[in-house]
Design an enzyme around this catalytic site. Structure first.
Site, PDB file in Angstrom:
ATOM      1  N   GLY A   1       0.837  -1.202   0.000  1.00  0.00           N
ATOM      2  CA  GLY A   1       0.000   0.000   0.000  1.00  0.00           C
ATOM      3  C   GLY A   1       0.863   1.239   0.000  1.00  0.00           C
ATOM      4  CG  ASN A   2      -0.096   4.677  -1.552  1.00  0.00           C
ATOM      5  OD1 ASN A   2      -0.820   5.500  -0.993  1.00  0.00           O
ATOM      6  ND2 ASN A   2      -0.442   4.079  -2.695  1.00  0.00           N
ATOM      7  CG  HIS A   3       2.802   6.479   4.094  1.00  0.00           C
ATOM      8  ND1 HIS A   3       2.455   5.770   5.212  1.00  0.00           N
ATOM      9  CD2 HIS A   3       4.118   6.218   3.858  1.00  0.00           C
ATOM     10  CE1 HIS A   3       3.507   5.116   5.654  1.00  0.00           C
ATOM     11  NE2 HIS A   3       4.534   5.361   4.849  1.00  0.00           N
TER      12      HIS A   3
END
Ligand code: CTP
Length: 401
Positions: free
Chosen positions: A212-214
């Site tokens: 995923g990412n932030h």
């Protein structure tokens, strides 16, 4: 959520028997999420008490230039009241007050506030049938209409005099519905459908893990809120996020992976006028998703990744009438890279944010953006809150469509 939510509504009450209905009117405005202040003419206080209205509006009620109840006289500033208001609603509006409004007479606080207010003014006439039809009243309506004030027409029915005819103030529910429709109808994005993507995507590695990412989704949700507040019907396709959207014009479609987002976006794209892709879509995903949880048997693990479909590019390839907006998050050669993406993905506008700018990008409540359009017009903005960036973006889009 009502379009009146968050709006400052100044209710002007004048001296007619229908003033007793303003208690319900204030309650309905409050229920719709509006902030309400009340200004009363002296005569109206014979029909409904300031205490009732201040209790319901949760604000002091104003009726004279000087507040005589205080030990030391306090001046009620009509200019501040007028400027505070997003909407001024005069209900009930008697023939006397309407005539004064039409002729610039300013002998009470409500009339002075009316002259100071720069916001849209609505008035709901209430009077006996012959007064309603009298040429001077009709002349007042015409003048007020020419000033841009908006009449909420009186209805027919039994009047306080016992006569039956036109002149009854519209019912509080109908006044609210009238104003909501009028406000909505004048919004610049009314009748437009906008597709927005937001948040990250999660690409499964096994049943419990993902890449995923932030991305927080804040930017996309702010754009959705701003678009809905401008009257657009919004389809918000969002990856996993804590953000919420409560506006009645926003339909949220929750998705998880880039492929889910691709599918959701494509099932709506043909019907929309504008698409704004602000999601931080994963560029790669695991080639194989393990069916069972991967055990830590070996000392290292290699996961082979493959590209996800570029949703934005796929829309650029099929767009017809749609105004297509993409985002570019860059760390070097920002302008050049963004211009390259604008061209390659066949966009109308790209919003560049650079990770080199403090306060820009993921997680923060602020962003610093540059817009580049397909005519190579470049507009760079200061660091702003994401909600301000959202309205800058929509203003830019409105100027194009
Ligand atoms: N985007 C998309 N689908 C993807 C990847 C990106 O729709 N699979 C969209 C994003 O929502 C954004 C724009 O493409 O509007 C730019 O994303 P970005 O990651 O900055 O650019 P890429 O084209 O992926 O190029 P690179 O990562 O090489 O900079």
């Amino acid at each position: 959520m009502s379009i009146l939510s968050g709006k400052n509504i100044l209710l002007g009450i004048t001296g007619g028997i229908a003033a007793y209905k303003t208690a319900s009117l204030v309650r309905l405005f409050i229920k719709s999420g509006a902030n309400v202040k009340v200004v009363m003419t002296p005569a109206s206080k014979e029909f409904v008490t300031p205490l009732t209205l201040s209790t319901l509006s949760k604000n002091p009620v104003y009726s004279s230039f000087v507040n005589e109840d205080e030990d030391t006289a306090v001046w009620n500033n009509h200019v501040d009241l007028g400027l505070w208001a997003d909407l001024l609603v005069v209900a009930p509006a008697t023939a006397n007050t309407l005539s004064k409004m039409a002729n610039g007479v300013c002998d009470n606080l409500l009339l002075a506030t009316y002259l100071s207010a720069k916001c849209p003014v609505y008035y709901a006439p209430a009077m006996d049938l012959d007064m309603y039809k009298h040429p001077t009243t009709v002349q007042s309506f015409d003048k007020l209409n020419a000033f841009g004030n908006i009449m909420i027409p009186a209805t027919s029915g039994e009047l306080a005099s016992g006569l039956v005819g036109e002149g009854r103030m519209a019912e509080p529910e109908d006044i609210i519905a009238f104003i909501e429709n009028d406000v909505l109808g004048k919004l610049p994005l009314r009748g437009k459908k906008i597709l927005i993507t937001a948040g990250p995507t999660y690409e499964a590695i096994d049943p419990v893990r993902f890449i995923g990412n932030h991305s927080s989704g804040k930017m996309g949700f702010e754009i959705a809120k701003a678009a809905a507040n401008l009257g657009a019907e919004v389809i918000l396709v969002s990856g996993p996020t804590n953000q919420t959207a409560t506006h009645s014009l926003i339909q949220v479609i929750p998705v998880t992976s880039a492929q889910d987002m691709y599918n959701a976006v494509h099932s709506h794209f043909k019907t929309v006028d504008v698409a704004i892709l602000s999601a931080a879509v994963a560029d790669f995903k695991p080639k194989e998703v393990a069916l069972q949880k991967i055990k830590k048997k070996s000392s290292s693990l290699v996961i082979e990744l493959e590209k996800t479909k570029d949703i934005l590019e796929s829309l650029g390839a099929i767009k017809t009438k749609q105004y297509l907006v993409g985002f570019a998050l860059e760390t070097e050669n920002e302008l050049e890279n963004a211009k390259g993406k604008l061209k390659r993905k066949n966009l109308n506008l790209i919003v560049l944010n650079s990770l080199n700018d403090k306060g820009a990008g993921f997680k923060s409540d602020t962003n610093k953006v540059t817009f580049i359009d397909d005519e190579n017009t470049i507009s760079a903005f200061e660091l702003k809150s994401k909600s301000e960036v959202a309205s800058d973006l929509l203003n830019k889009i409105i100027s194009h469509i």
